[in-house]
Motif scaffolding. Sequence first.
Motif, PDB file in Angstrom:
ATOM      1  N   LEU A 195      -2.038   2.965  -9.058  1.00  0.00           N
ATOM      2  CA  LEU A 195      -3.401   2.878  -8.525  1.00  0.00           C
ATOM      3  C   LEU A 195      -3.901   1.436  -8.542  1.00  0.00           C
ATOM      4  O   LEU A 195      -4.647   1.021  -7.650  1.00  0.00           O
ATOM      5  CB  LEU A 195      -4.337   3.791  -9.306  1.00  0.00           C
ATOM      6  N   GLY A 196      -3.512   0.671  -9.545  1.00  0.00           N
ATOM      7  CA  GLY A 196      -3.853  -0.751  -9.582  1.00  0.00           C
ATOM      8  C   GLY A 196      -3.229  -1.506  -8.414  1.00  0.00           C
ATOM      9  O   GLY A 196      -3.859  -2.374  -7.817  1.00  0.00           O
ATOM     10  N   ALA A 197      -1.981  -1.174  -8.078  1.00  0.00           N
ATOM     11  CA  ALA A 197      -1.325  -1.813  -6.934  1.00  0.00           C
ATOM     12  C   ALA A 197      -2.016  -1.428  -5.625  1.00  0.00           C
ATOM     13  O   ALA A 197      -2.176  -2.272  -4.730  1.00  0.00           O
ATOM     14  CB  ALA A 197       0.149  -1.421  -6.891  1.00  0.00           C
ATOM     15  N   ILE A 198      -2.448  -0.180  -5.508  1.00  0.00           N
ATOM     16  CA  ILE A 198      -3.176   0.249  -4.312  1.00  0.00           C
ATOM     17  C   ILE A 198      -4.515  -0.483  -4.224  1.00  0.00           C
ATOM     18  O   ILE A 198      -4.922  -0.935  -3.147  1.00  0.00           O
ATOM     19  CB  ILE A 198      -3.370   1.774  -4.313  1.00  0.00           C
ATOM     20  N   GLY A 199      -5.199  -0.626  -5.355  1.00  0.00           N
ATOM     21  CA  GLY A 199      -6.456  -1.373  -5.385  1.00  0.00           C
ATOM     22  C   GLY A 199      -6.263  -2.824  -4.974  1.00  0.00           C
ATOM     23  O   GLY A 199      -7.094  -3.395  -4.254  1.00  0.00           O
ATOM     24  N   LEU A 200      -5.162  -3.427  -5.414  1.00  0.00           N
ATOM     25  CA  LEU A 200      -4.871  -4.805  -5.026  1.00  0.00           C
ATOM     26  C   LEU A 200      -4.622  -4.907  -3.522  1.00  0.00           C
ATOM     27  O   LEU A 200      -5.100  -5.848  -2.870  1.00  0.00           O
ATOM     28  CB  LEU A 200      -3.658  -5.315  -5.807  1.00  0.00           C
ATOM     29  N   ALA A 201      -3.936  -3.943  -2.955  1.00  0.00           N
ATOM     30  CA  ALA A 201      -3.693  -3.954  -1.507  1.00  0.00           C
ATOM     31  C   ALA A 201      -4.999  -3.770  -0.731  1.00  0.00           C
ATOM     32  O   ALA A 201      -5.222  -4.440   0.288  1.00  0.00           O
ATOM     33  CB  ALA A 201      -2.698  -2.853  -1.139  1.00  0.00           C
ATOM     34  N   ILE A 202      -5.862  -2.893  -1.210  1.00  0.00           N
ATOM     35  CA  ILE A 202      -7.151  -2.689  -0.535  1.00  0.00           C
ATOM     36  C   ILE A 202      -8.015  -3.946  -0.631  1.00  0.00           C
ATOM     37  O   ILE A 202      -8.689  -4.320   0.326  1.00  0.00           O
ATOM     38  CB  ILE A 202      -7.867  -1.451  -1.113  1.00  0.00           C
ATOM     39  N   TYR A 203      -7.976  -4.617  -1.770  1.00  0.00           N
ATOM     40  CA  TYR A 203      -8.717  -5.870  -1.907  1.00  0.00           C
ATOM     41  C   TYR A 203      -8.193  -6.922  -0.928  1.00  0.00           C
ATOM     42  O   TYR A 203      -8.969  -7.662  -0.319  1.00  0.00           O
ATOM     43  CB  TYR A 203      -8.611  -6.393  -3.342  1.00  0.00           C
ATOM     44  N   LYS A 204      -6.872  -6.976  -0.767  1.00  0.00           N
ATOM     45  CA  LYS A 204      -6.291  -7.951   0.167  1.00  0.00           C
ATOM     46  C   LYS A 204      -6.705  -7.633   1.606  1.00  0.00           C
ATOM     47  O   LYS A 204      -7.021  -8.540   2.384  1.00  0.00           O
ATOM     48  CB  LYS A 204      -4.769  -7.944   0.032  1.00  0.00           C
ATOM     49  N   VAL A 205      -6.734  -6.354   1.963  1.00  0.00           N
ATOM     50  CA  VAL A 205      -7.185  -5.958   3.297  1.00  0.00           C
ATOM     51  C   VAL A 205      -8.646  -6.369   3.482  1.00  0.00           C
ATOM     52  O   VAL A 205      -9.045  -6.839   4.550  1.00  0.00           O
ATOM     53  CB  VAL A 205      -6.989  -4.442   3.511  1.00  0.00           C
ATOM     54  N   HIS A 206      -9.439  -6.231   2.448  1.00  0.00           N
ATOM     55  CA  HIS A 206     -10.858  -6.631   2.502  1.00  0.00           C
ATOM     56  C   HIS A 206     -10.992  -8.140   2.711  1.00  0.00           C
ATOM     57  O   HIS A 206     -11.794  -8.593   3.527  1.00  0.00           O
ATOM     58  CB  HIS A 206     -11.567  -6.203   1.224  1.00  0.00           C
ATOM     59  N   LEU A 209       0.818  -1.209   0.000  1.00  0.00           N
ATOM     60  CA  LEU A 209       0.000   0.000   0.000  1.00  0.00           C
ATOM     61  C   LEU A 209       0.855   1.264   0.000  1.00  0.00           C
ATOM     62  O   LEU A 209       0.583   2.204  -0.748  1.00  0.00           O
ATOM     63  CB  LEU A 209      -0.928  -0.018   1.207  1.00  0.00           C
ATOM     64  N   PHE A 210       1.905   1.282   0.796  1.00  0.00           N
ATOM     65  CA  PHE A 210       2.686   2.507   0.946  1.00  0.00           C
ATOM     66  C   PHE A 210       3.688   2.738  -0.189  1.00  0.00           C
ATOM     67  O   PHE A 210       3.998   3.883  -0.515  1.00  0.00           O
ATOM     68  CB  PHE A 210       3.417   2.515   2.292  1.00  0.00           C
ATOM     69  N   ARG A 211       4.212   1.681  -0.785  1.00  0.00           N
ATOM     70  CA  ARG A 211       5.145   1.866  -1.901  1.00  0.00           C
ATOM     71  C   ARG A 211       4.512   2.585  -3.095  1.00  0.00           C
ATOM     72  O   ARG A 211       5.081   3.543  -3.613  1.00  0.00           O
ATOM     73  CB  ARG A 211       5.718   0.516  -2.333  1.00  0.00           C
ATOM     74  N   PRO A 212       3.322   2.171  -3.561  1.00  0.00           N
ATOM     75  CA  PRO A 212       2.694   2.905  -4.665  1.00  0.00           C
ATOM     76  C   PRO A 212       2.267   4.320  -4.270  1.00  0.00           C
ATOM     77  O   PRO A 212       2.327   5.236  -5.091  1.00  0.00           O
ATOM     78  CB  PRO A 212       1.485   2.058  -5.037  1.00  0.00           C
ATOM     79  N   LEU A 213       1.843   4.504  -3.018  1.00  0.00           N
ATOM     80  CA  LEU A 213       1.490   5.859  -2.580  1.00  0.00           C
ATOM     81  C   LEU A 213       2.709   6.784  -2.653  1.00  0.00           C
ATOM     82  O   LEU A 213       2.617   7.920  -3.123  1.00  0.00           O
ATOM     83  CB  LEU A 213       0.950   5.838  -1.153  1.00  0.00           C
TER      84      LEU A 213
END
Length: 174
Positions: free
Chosen positions: A131-142, A94-98
């Motif tokens: 943004l795709g990498a952030i979306g993948l991280a958010i999906y994993k958190v979900h 999450l933090f690397r792409p941000l």
Amino acid sequence: MSLSQWKLDYSYSSKSCRTSDSNFNPPGFYSSAATIQHTADAERSADQHEHLARKRAWDTAMGPAKSLPMNMFMMYMAGGGVSIFPIMMVGMMLFRPLKALFSVNSTFKPLESPATGAMIIHKLIFCLGNLGAIGLAIYKVHTMGLLPNTPSDWLEFIPQPGRAQYSIIDEVFI
């Protein structure tokens, strides 16, 4: 080598065949031909440099998108349980792409040249990959159950209803 490949022209005077540092040129050497060859080599080198600059810009732009399949595999291998290893993996993902999104201009600054231009499309693709990498991280958190997205996650903030009536009854023990 055959003799037809070598054509010597002795019609030039010896002074025209001399260079500025007073060394003799080899027979048949023309400084104008060397200049033409040098400019052709310079043009080829400039074209090759432009091609390499464009290729490097595209490689930088496509880097985050190319890393998505590997990140998906790493998230799969990290597991779905809530433990320190998957949480650290998701946090880094999450933090690397941000961090990369906040430094887009500095990432592309060394690559900007007259050959590549402003690279708006490159920067846009770079941002979409991140943004795709952030979306993948958010999906994993979900999927880990850490994302508060159900009403039961917010019960603490729902106001408690007041009592509608009170009852005062003495209990009698027999």
